[in-house]
Every structure is written in C-alpha cells, then in structure tokens.
Scaffold this active site. Structure first.
Site, PDB file in Angstrom:
ATOM      1  N   ASP A 165       0.890  -1.254  -0.051  1.00 37.43           N
ATOM      2  CA  ASP A 165       0.106   0.063   0.087  1.00 37.43           C
ATOM      3  C   ASP A 165       0.974   1.209  -0.101  1.00 37.43           C
ATOM      4  O   ASP A 165       1.824   1.157   0.530  1.00 37.43           O
ATOM      5  CB  ASP A 165      -0.911  -0.011   1.059  1.00 37.43           C
ATOM      6  CG  ASP A 165      -2.287  -1.006   1.195  1.00 37.43           C
ATOM      7  OD1 ASP A 165      -2.332  -1.600   0.171  1.00 37.43           O
ATOM      8  OD2 ASP A 165      -2.250  -1.518   2.239  1.00 37.43           O
ATOM      9  N   ARG A 208      -4.195  -5.599   6.899  1.00 40.09           N
ATOM     10  CA  ARG A 208      -5.302  -4.740   7.292  1.00 40.09           C
ATOM     11  C   ARG A 208      -6.606  -5.481   7.825  1.00 40.09           C
ATOM     12  O   ARG A 208      -7.298  -5.358   8.837  1.00 40.09           O
ATOM     13  CB  ARG A 208      -5.867  -3.704   6.134  1.00 40.09           C
ATOM     14  CG  ARG A 208      -4.848  -2.545   6.067  1.00 40.09           C
ATOM     15  CD  ARG A 208      -5.292  -1.797   4.742  1.00 40.09           C
ATOM     16  NE  ARG A 208      -5.303  -2.440   3.623  1.00 40.09           N
ATOM     17  CZ  ARG A 208      -6.127  -2.264   2.598  1.00 40.09           C
ATOM     18  NH1 ARG A 208      -7.146  -1.146   2.679  1.00 40.09           N
ATOM     19  NH2 ARG A 208      -5.989  -2.670   1.373  1.00 40.09           N
ATOM     20  N   ASP A 256      -7.159   0.799   7.753  1.00 41.76           N
ATOM     21  CA  ASP A 256      -5.980   1.458   8.026  1.00 41.76           C
ATOM     22  C   ASP A 256      -6.065   3.024   8.214  1.00 41.76           C
ATOM     23  O   ASP A 256      -7.233   3.483   8.498  1.00 41.76           O
ATOM     24  CB  ASP A 256      -5.019   1.274   6.984  1.00 41.76           C
ATOM     25  CG  ASP A 256      -5.426   2.206   5.531  1.00 41.76           C
ATOM     26  OD1 ASP A 256      -6.163   2.989   5.703  1.00 41.76           O
ATOM     27  OD2 ASP A 256      -4.961   1.766   4.529  1.00 41.76           O
ATOM     28  N   TYR A 271       5.810  -9.461   8.207  1.00 42.01           N
ATOM     29  CA  TYR A 271       5.452  -8.227   8.335  1.00 42.01           C
ATOM     30  C   TYR A 271       5.464  -7.533   9.649  1.00 42.01           C
ATOM     31  O   TYR A 271       5.229  -8.500  10.517  1.00 42.01           O
ATOM     32  CB  TYR A 271       4.003  -7.824   7.872  1.00 42.01           C
ATOM     33  CG  TYR A 271       3.596  -8.104   6.396  1.00 42.01           C
ATOM     34  CD1 TYR A 271       3.718  -7.181   5.346  1.00 42.01           C
ATOM     35  CD2 TYR A 271       3.211  -9.448   5.998  1.00 42.01           C
ATOM     36  CE1 TYR A 271       3.635  -7.300   4.178  1.00 42.01           C
ATOM     37  CE2 TYR A 271       3.081  -9.667   4.586  1.00 42.01           C
ATOM     38  CZ  TYR A 271       3.282  -8.717   3.868  1.00 42.01           C
ATOM     39  OH  TYR A 271       3.033  -8.884   2.278  1.00 42.01           O
TER      40      TYR A 271
END
Length: 303
Positions: free
Chosen positions: A48, A182, A90, A76
C-alpha cells in the site's frame, strides 16, 4: 551495462528497494525502470502507498521469476490502533466505529492463535480484489459496499511483540501469498470486542529479499541514468531459490532454450516436481522434471 535498445536496455536481475511511505508500488517500478533505462520491469507483491519495507523489482528476464517471489512467504511488522475501526482498515480511512474497551496483553495473545495456520480471510473493501471485473477500491470510492468472499490464507506466525500504550500494539506476522494485514487487524479487533485498524505497516522480508538490504529511493534518484545502479542488481536466479536447481549440459541448454525437453542431472527431485535448469550457474529454464529431463514452461534468454 546491458545492451541498449531503442525502448530501453536489455538488462535482467532484481533490484531490492526499501520502499518509503507515500509512494505506490507501481510508481516505484516506473521510477526504477526510468532510472535504469530498463526495457521491462515489474514488482513481486504490492505494498500500500503508506506501507514501507521490501519491494523487489524484477528487470528483464527476471520478470519471469516474479510468480515464485509472489508465492513465497513474507514477514510483516505492523502497528495496530485499538479502539477504532475505519472504512479502509488503516489510518488513511474514516473512523466508522469506536470503543472504550481495551484488551489486556494476555487477552490479545490468547486471541492470536485464531489467526494462524489455515484461515479464511475477507479482503478489505478498499483493496485490489476484482468484483465483477472491477477493483474493489474503485467501487468503494464510488460509495458502493460490495460483498467480498473470504479467501484462504496460510499464516505461519502471528505474535505480539510490543504494547506501545493502551491504544497501540505491535504485531509481527509471517504468511503466504495474498495476505491482507489490514484484515488481520480488523478481525482481531472484532474478536477482542474493541475495533482496530492498521496504523503503520513494514514488510520485513519477502522470500529471499530483506528490507534492510534494500536500497533507498533517494539512492535511485541520485544514481539515475548513470549506470551505477547496475552494481546493486541481483541475479535473476535469486527469484528461483525455492525451486530445486538441476544442472544441464550446453547441448541440453540449447534444447531447453528452444522450448524442448533437455537432459538434466537430478538427485533430490521426483517425477512431476517443478525445478529450474542451470548452465554454469545461470538459469536456462523453469519446468517440470520427468524421467531425467526438464520439460520447460519458461525459458530465459540471457545467454
């Protein structure tokens, strides 16, 4: 430097970028292609715009190995804001629900196993998933709320690594292809009864590539069009590290490059396994191993 063509250089390999926030993955690809005057470029897994971390850019023949990095596991590290849900899951979105409930560290740890192993995950409304031929985020921006079907995801690990304060926690996750961080934050908030969204996200590694080994976009700008970026180029073979390597002779390499089966030396592969053939350490082809031969599905024109 690679051979120069009218529409770019014939240059192959991987350039690993430590992506900053505020730029799309496609913009990084376009900047790298321009900076290196490359004929062809692509990336192995979108981040993103506000996410940071490893973004592996494939150039030339390395674009043929992109699926193997896309399919590889990724790690992550992300910060979750507790107590708020947003329409994008988010920090870029609008707050759509709030709660005063705050789970304890023990409650958070107790909930995490629900999100490990084989799970089903519904992608965010604002995602690149296609709905009737259109991207979900385009429909969401138009004010349409669509039903997105749950998709399977393998999560190797999900751990609480830090409690910053009452409202913020840091998690680390290792997962397979197609995972939405997310969605993990959103669904964790639902399970804990407090709502949650991702505040920041960093991809630590993707397959063989690590963010800390990547170069910055500032360096890409600084060395653009000089040819000096070539020194940071990694061999396309790194994109094949998860597949068995089978050596071949020059004669077999010639057959493979023309799309024909070629004899290979194999010891630890079985009939039907996917593998890649090499000559002097350089990739010749990817294909399926059958009875002493590799039947190519992709061939590399780097000789």
């Amino acid at each position: 430097m690679g051979r120069r063509r009218k529409n770019g250089r014939d240059i192959s390999g991987w350039l690993v970028i430590n992506k900053p926030a505020g730029i799309t993955s496609n913009a990084v690809v376009n900047k790298v292609r321009w900076a290196m005057d490359a004929k062809k470029a692509g990336h192995a897994g979108t981040l993103d715009p506000e996410a940071t971390g490893v973004l592996a850019i494939a150039l030339g023949e390395a674009t043929k190995t992109v699926p193997y990095i896309t399919d590889a596991q990724k790690a992550y590290r992300f910060t979750v804001r507790l107590g708020q849900a947003t329409n994008t899951d988010d920090a870029e979105g609008e707050v759509i629900a709030e709660s005063d409930t705050r789970p304890t560290d023990d409650e958070i740890r107790a909930a995490l196993p629900q999100f490990t192993g084989d799970i089903m995950q519904i992608p965010p409304q604002f995602s690149a998933v296609k709905i009737d031929g259109q991207r979900a985020y385009k429909l969401a921006r138009a004010g349409e709320e669509v039903e997105i079907k749950a998709r399977p995801l393998w999560v190797e690990e999900l751990e609480l690594v830090e409690r910053i304060d009452e409202d913020h926690i840091v998690l680390e996750m290792i997962c397979g292809k197609g995972g939405y961080v997310r969605s993990i934050a959103r669904d964790l908030g639902a399970v804990l009864g407090c709502y949650a969204h991702v505040k920041s996200l960093h991809r630590v590694w993707s397959g063989p590539f690590e963010a800390e080994d990547g170069i910055t976009m500032d360096l890409v700008e600084e060395l653009a069009k000089t040819g000096d970026l070539d020194a940071y180029l990694r061999p396309l073979e790194q994109g094949l590290e998860d597949l068995p390597e089978l050596r071949c002779t020059p004669e077999a390499a010639a057959r493979l490059r023309h799309g024909n089966p070629g004899m290979v030396l194999a010891s630890d592969v079985e009939y039907g396994d996917e593998a890649w053939a090499s000559l002097d350490g350089k990739a010749v082809a990817v294909g399926v191993y059958k009875s002493g031969e590799l039947h190519p599905s992709r061939v590399f024109n780097t000789a």
